[in-house]
Scaffold this motif. Structure first.
Motif, short mmCIF file in Angstrom:
data_model
loop_
_atom_site.label_atom_id
_atom_site.label_comp_id
_atom_site.label_asym_id
_atom_site.label_seq_id
_atom_site.Cartn_x
_atom_site.Cartn_y
_atom_site.Cartn_z
N ARG A 125 0.72 -1.22 0.19
CA ARG A 125 0.00 0.16 0.14
C ARG A 125 0.97 1.32 0.02
O ARG A 125 0.44 2.17 -0.53
CB ARG A 125 -1.04 -0.04 1.37
CG ARG A 125 -2.16 -1.10 1.00
CD ARG A 125 -2.97 -0.69 2.21
NE ARG A 125 -4.23 -1.43 2.11
CZ ARG A 125 -5.42 -1.24 2.79
NH1 ARG A 125 -5.30 -0.80 3.81
NH2 ARG A 125 -6.54 -2.08 2.51
N VAL A 126 1.86 1.24 0.71
CA VAL A 126 2.95 2.37 0.71
C VAL A 126 3.64 2.50 -0.36
O VAL A 126 3.45 3.63 -1.14
CB VAL A 126 3.89 2.07 1.88
CG1 VAL A 126 4.92 3.35 1.95
CG2 VAL A 126 3.31 2.03 3.11
N THR A 127 4.24 1.40 -1.31
CA THR A 127 4.64 1.65 -2.51
C THR A 127 3.95 2.06 -3.62
O THR A 127 4.24 2.65 -4.40
CB THR A 127 5.64 0.33 -2.70
OG1 THR A 127 4.65 -0.77 -2.69
CG2 THR A 127 6.77 0.15 -1.55
N GLY A 128 2.80 1.33 -3.44
CA GLY A 128 1.89 1.68 -4.74
C GLY A 128 1.40 3.11 -4.52
O GLY A 128 1.15 3.92 -5.61
N GLY A 129 1.32 3.64 -3.24
CA GLY A 129 0.64 5.06 -3.11
C GLY A 129 2.13 6.00 -3.75
O GLY A 129 1.79 6.97 -4.18
N LEU A 130 3.00 5.57 -3.45
CA LEU A 130 4.26 6.29 -3.44
C LEU A 130 4.43 6.47 -4.96
O LEU A 130 4.77 7.46 -5.66
CB LEU A 130 5.54 5.69 -2.94
CG LEU A 130 6.94 6.32 -3.47
CD1 LEU A 130 6.90 7.87 -3.03
CD2 LEU A 130 7.91 5.72 -2.66
N ALA A 131 4.26 5.38 -6.05
CA ALA A 131 4.34 5.21 -7.24
C ALA A 131 3.44 6.12 -7.81
O ALA A 131 3.95 7.11 -8.82
CB ALA A 131 4.01 3.70 -7.76
N VAL A 132 2.19 6.45 -7.34
CA VAL A 132 1.18 7.16 -8.13
C VAL A 132 1.53 8.73 -7.58
O VAL A 132 1.58 9.60 -8.32
CB VAL A 132 -0.29 6.89 -7.63
CG1 VAL A 132 -1.07 7.91 -8.12
CG2 VAL A 132 -0.59 5.39 -8.00
N ALA A 133 1.87 9.06 -6.48
CA ALA A 133 2.07 10.26 -6.17
C ALA A 133 3.47 11.09 -6.68
O ALA A 133 3.26 12.03 -6.96
CB ALA A 133 2.20 10.34 -4.44
N ALA A 134 4.51 10.00 -6.92
CA ALA A 134 5.52 10.64 -7.33
C ALA A 134 5.14 10.90 -8.80
O ALA A 134 5.94 12.10 -9.51
CB ALA A 134 6.72 9.41 -7.65
N VAL A 135 4.38 10.28 -9.53
CA VAL A 135 4.01 10.56 -10.97
C VAL A 135 3.42 11.96 -11.12
O VAL A 135 3.78 13.11 -11.82
CB VAL A 135 3.19 9.73 -11.52
CG1 VAL A 135 2.41 10.20 -12.98
CG2 VAL A 135 3.90 8.41 -11.84
N LEU A 136 2.44 12.20 -10.15
CA LEU A 136 1.91 13.35 -10.18
C LEU A 136 2.92 14.61 -9.57
O LEU A 136 2.60 15.80 -10.46
CB LEU A 136 0.74 13.46 -8.86
CG LEU A 136 -0.66 12.65 -9.24
CD1 LEU A 136 -1.41 12.50 -7.84
CD2 LEU A 136 -1.50 13.10 -10.28
N TRP A 137 3.77 14.34 -8.67
CA TRP A 137 4.32 15.60 -8.48
C TRP A 137 5.58 15.61 -9.30
O TRP A 137 6.27 16.81 -9.61
CB TRP A 137 5.20 15.32 -7.04
CG TRP A 137 4.13 15.47 -5.90
CD1 TRP A 137 3.43 14.72 -5.28
CD2 TRP A 137 3.88 16.81 -5.18
NE1 TRP A 137 2.37 15.34 -4.50
CE2 TRP A 137 3.07 16.71 -4.53
CE3 TRP A 137 4.55 17.89 -5.42
CZ2 TRP A 137 2.55 17.64 -3.40
CZ3 TRP A 137 4.03 18.91 -4.55
CH2 TRP A 137 3.15 18.87 -3.53
N GLY A 138 5.99 14.73 -10.36
CA GLY A 138 6.97 14.84 -11.44
C GLY A 138 6.23 15.69 -12.46
O GLY A 138 6.96 16.66 -13.00
N TRP A 139 4.84 15.47 -12.71
CA TRP A 139 4.01 16.35 -13.56
C TRP A 139 4.14 17.79 -12.95
O TRP A 139 4.48 18.95 -13.79
CB TRP A 139 2.77 15.92 -13.61
CG TRP A 139 1.64 16.67 -14.36
CD1 TRP A 139 1.97 17.90 -15.11
CD2 TRP A 139 0.59 17.17 -13.66
NE1 TRP A 139 0.91 18.49 -15.60
CE2 TRP A 139 -0.12 18.17 -14.76
CE3 TRP A 139 -0.40 16.35 -12.81
CZ2 TRP A 139 -1.49 18.67 -14.44
CZ3 TRP A 139 -1.74 16.85 -12.80
CH2 TRP A 139 -2.26 18.06 -13.69
#
Length: 343
Positions: free
Chosen positions: A263-277
């Motif tokens: 749950r932590v790594t999955g959320g991090l993967a999504v959040a990192a994409v958003l903040w990269g944008w």
């Protein structure tokens, strides 16, 4: 850092929270759609109802919060997005209403036929709504939305274009992935027989999301070169790498049965994409020329809003934490002990 930058950071944090919590909520409807027939899919639908029942309305707090911050802090951007993107935004709003009505009425329906009708409404709306949100994001990122002062953008091509379609498809896949990850752990506690099925779906959804993300980079390069070039600056590129590594780690954790950690790594993967944008687009709110400082509200408004956010967070954050804490804590009784599974 100016007050406008601070408010923008809070705004994007709210968008991230909505993508994670609201995204998993929408994704649950995605899996409801593909659960199977009335009998074969009954157990999975029961799991989904139990998982999102106490929180499906609370998740939309983040959307409302983000809209209010955008309206207050950057009114020209809010007006520009609303004027150009009112078709997909209206469709998304109708989708939210439709899925809420379908979810509520299916539960109270006393015939299989009505349950199927309302269930289809709930599931279909859960799929199309994140697509429209993603299409709006793609249109903004690719520079198709002008500020209010420059007039209205094209009502169709602003959101129906290669970048928007790719982003919309990615949004649906992300929601499905998050939901499968969360439901795998929920299944361990509520219905262990469903764990292998949900784990397989999480693995497939994670793989599919990675493929769509890679394809999206190609589409952006061809359709929105301005954004593609900025994605490979140091900070956005680093965040994209973090997202990729977190995604790979999530697949490994799913295969190993580590359903809490994923749950932590999955959320991090999504959040990192958003903040990269966000890092790639900064300081432009509406590319290629509308900057944060150029459309921010008066400094006094910004400061008052930030103080209001701070005061409101003192009430909202503990309340939401307590809601999720109560819901995610296994129940115990004297005769059976733990209800099963760590959450």
């Amino acid at each position: 850092m100016t007050s406008a930058d601070m408010l923008l950071g809070v705004l994007f944090a709210a968008v991230t929270a909505y993508a994670l919590f609201g995204g998993a909520d929408f994704g649950a409807g995605f899996w409801d759609l593909f659960a199977g027939g009335a009998r074969t899919g009954m157990r999975q639908r029961k799991l989904i109802e139990h998982a999102i029942g106490p929180v499906w309305e609370a998740n939309h707090v983040w959307l409302i919060f983000a809209v209010v911050l955008l309206w207050t802090g950057f009114p020209a951007v809010f007006a520009g997005v609303a004027a150009t993107m009112y078709i997909p935004l209206t469709c998304a709003a109708l989708g939210i209403i439709g899925r809420g009505a379908g979810f509520a009425f299916r539960k109270t329906s006393d015939t299989v036929g009505r349950q199927r009708i309302f269930g289809a409404l709930f599931a279909f709306s859960s799929v199309v709504t994140p697509f429209f949100f993603g299409a709006v994001a793609g249109g903004i990122a690719s520079g198709r939305v002008p500020p209010w002062s420059a007039g209205r953008g094209d009502l169709l091509t602003s959101w129906w274009n290669p970048t928007s379609v790719a982003t919309g498809a990615l949004a649906v896949a992300v929601c499905a992935y998050l939901a499968a990850v969360f439901l795998t752990l929920d299944a361990r506690r509520e219905d262990p027989d469903l764990v292998p099925r949900m784990r397989r779906r999480a693995l497939w959804a994670g793989t599919g999301t990675g493929v769509l993300a890679a394809a999206g980079l190609v589409v952006i390069k061809l359709d929105a070169g301005w954004l593609a070039d900025r994605l490979w600056r140091p900070v956005p590129a680093a965040l994209i790498v973090v997202s990729a590594l977190a995604g790979l780690a999530s697949i490994g954790l799913l295969a190993a049965g580590r359903y809490v950690a994923v749950r932590v790594t999955g959320g991090l993967a999504v959040a990192a994409v958003l903040w990269g944008w966000a890092a790639a687009q900064y300081p432009y709110l509406l590319p290629p020329a509308t900057t944060v400082s150029g459309v921010a509200a008066a400094p006094a408004v910004m400061r008052a809003t930030l103080w209001a956010v701070l005061a409101g967070s003192a009430i909202l954050a503990p309340s939401l934490w307590w809601l999720f804490r109560l819901f995610q804590t296994p129940l115990r009784d004297s005769s059976h002990g733990a209800a099963g599974g760590d959450r």
